[in-house]
Design an enzyme around this catalytic site. Sequence first.
Site, PDB file in Angstrom:
ATOM      1  N   GLU A 293      -5.218  -1.771  -7.762  1.00  4.44           N
ATOM      2  CA  GLU A 293      -5.407  -3.046  -7.046  1.00  4.44           C
ATOM      3  C   GLU A 293      -6.682  -2.957  -6.216  1.00  4.44           C
ATOM      4  O   GLU A 293      -7.421  -3.921  -6.076  1.00  4.44           O
ATOM      5  CB  GLU A 293      -4.194  -3.334  -6.150  1.00  4.44           C
ATOM      6  CG  GLU A 293      -4.204  -4.733  -5.578  1.00  4.44           C
ATOM      7  CD  GLU A 293      -3.065  -4.959  -4.594  1.00  4.44           C
ATOM      8  OE1 GLU A 293      -2.250  -4.056  -4.393  1.00  4.44           O
ATOM      9  OE2 GLU A 293      -3.036  -6.071  -4.022  1.00  4.44           O
TER      10      GLU A 293
ATOM     11  N   ARG B 139       3.436   8.345  -2.337  1.00  7.00           N
ATOM     12  CA  ARG B 139       4.682   7.678  -1.916  1.00  7.00           C
ATOM     13  C   ARG B 139       5.735   7.681  -3.017  1.00  7.00           C
ATOM     14  O   ARG B 139       6.926   7.630  -2.735  1.00  7.00           O
ATOM     15  CB  ARG B 139       4.384   6.260  -1.403  1.00  7.00           C
ATOM     16  CG  ARG B 139       4.030   6.285   0.086  1.00  7.00           C
ATOM     17  CD  ARG B 139       3.365   5.041   0.547  1.00  7.00           C
ATOM     18  NE  ARG B 139       1.995   4.970   0.083  1.00  7.00           N
ATOM     19  CZ  ARG B 139       1.454   3.928  -0.529  1.00  7.00           C
ATOM     20  NH1 ARG B 139       2.141   2.844  -0.725  1.00  7.00           N
ATOM     21  NH2 ARG B 139       0.195   3.981  -0.917  1.00  7.00           N
TER      22      ARG B 139
HETATM   23  P1  AMP Z   1      -1.040  -0.919  -9.145  1.00  8.90           P
HETATM   24  O1  AMP Z   1      -1.650   0.122 -10.033  1.00  8.90           O
HETATM   25  O2  AMP Z   1      -1.967  -2.035  -8.841  1.00  8.90           O
HETATM   26  O3  AMP Z   1       0.295  -1.392  -9.663  1.00  8.90           O
HETATM   27  O4  AMP Z   1      -0.806  -0.236  -7.734  1.00  8.90           O
HETATM   28  C1  AMP Z   1       0.279   0.552  -7.529  1.00  8.90           C
HETATM   29  C2  AMP Z   1      -0.008   1.700  -6.610  1.00  8.90           C
HETATM   30  O5  AMP Z   1      -0.781   1.329  -5.471  1.00  8.90           O
HETATM   31  C3  AMP Z   1       1.304   2.218  -6.092  1.00  8.90           C
HETATM   32  O6  AMP Z   1       1.303   3.629  -6.193  1.00  8.90           O
HETATM   33  C4  AMP Z   1       1.395   1.724  -4.689  1.00  8.90           C
HETATM   34  O7  AMP Z   1       1.855   2.753  -3.857  1.00  8.90           O
HETATM   35  C5  AMP Z   1      -0.005   1.300  -4.306  1.00  8.90           C
HETATM   36  N1  AMP Z   1      -0.078  -0.094  -3.798  1.00  8.90           N
HETATM   37  C6  AMP Z   1      -0.653  -1.135  -4.426  1.00  8.90           C
HETATM   38  N2  AMP Z   1      -0.598  -2.248  -3.695  1.00  8.90           N
HETATM   39  C7  AMP Z   1       0.066  -1.918  -2.575  1.00  8.90           C
HETATM   40  C8  AMP Z   1       0.487  -2.646  -1.430  1.00  8.90           C
HETATM   41  N3  AMP Z   1       0.203  -3.954  -1.263  1.00  8.90           N
HETATM   42  N4  AMP Z   1       1.159  -1.982  -0.474  1.00  8.90           N
HETATM   43  C9  AMP Z   1       1.455  -0.681  -0.629  1.00  8.90           C
HETATM   44  N5  AMP Z   1       1.093   0.058  -1.667  1.00  8.90           N
HETATM   45  C10 AMP Z   1       0.409  -0.543  -2.648  1.00  8.90           C
END
Ligand code: AMP
Length: 171
Positions: free
Chosen positions: A96, A59
């Site tokens: 996450e 994305r």
């Molecule tokens: P993080 O490494 O935890 O900051 O996660 C970021 C990545 O996971 C990004 O590339 C987002 O596209 C995806 N992501 C994490 N949480 C969500 C969410 N609640 N909704 C959509 N995409 C998410």
Amino acid sequence: MEKAKKLVLDVPDFPKKGIIFKDITPLLASPKVLRELIEKWVKQNKKKGITKVVAMESRGFLFGVPVAIGLKAGFVPVRKPGKLPRKTLKETYQLEYGTDSLEMHEDAIKKGDRVLIVDDVLATGGTADAVRKLVEKAGGKVAGLSFFIELGFLKGKEKLKGFEVSSFIKY
Ligand code: AMP
């Protein structure tokens, strides 16, 4: 940004139980709101002297490429392991939901490149921090990290201390 926020849908329990997935596809489908967002994104970063926009699959690519075009910068994709065809640099990071690794072509960033890192969502910050490390390993300077959405309650910004982090919509 109110119009943009209305076009982000909450999808509970996707891709796992307990996650509220932010679905940006209605926003992407709106010609007016999509154009306005990209124009704002470009304007906000115009004076940083950006030479490369780096974004992570998949994305991040949707926003990273039009922002790069608007900034007259190059675009560099960061991908899941095994997808890029030539020699890569690699970083492993916490997501996450789970752990993963990211790769970038080792010659994609030149020493002295000023880099804007772009993604759709800042959650825990693990992904962006891994991309930040890849850029620095390659000799680039991270001039900013820019997200469409920030999930503030996950405190991703704390992982990116010392860097200019911005987002358009916060939850
Ligand atoms: P993080 O490494 O935890 O900051 O996660 C970021 C990545 O996971 C990004 O590339 C987002 O596209 C995806 N992501 C994490 N949480 C969500 C969410 N609640 N909704 C959509 N995409 C998410």
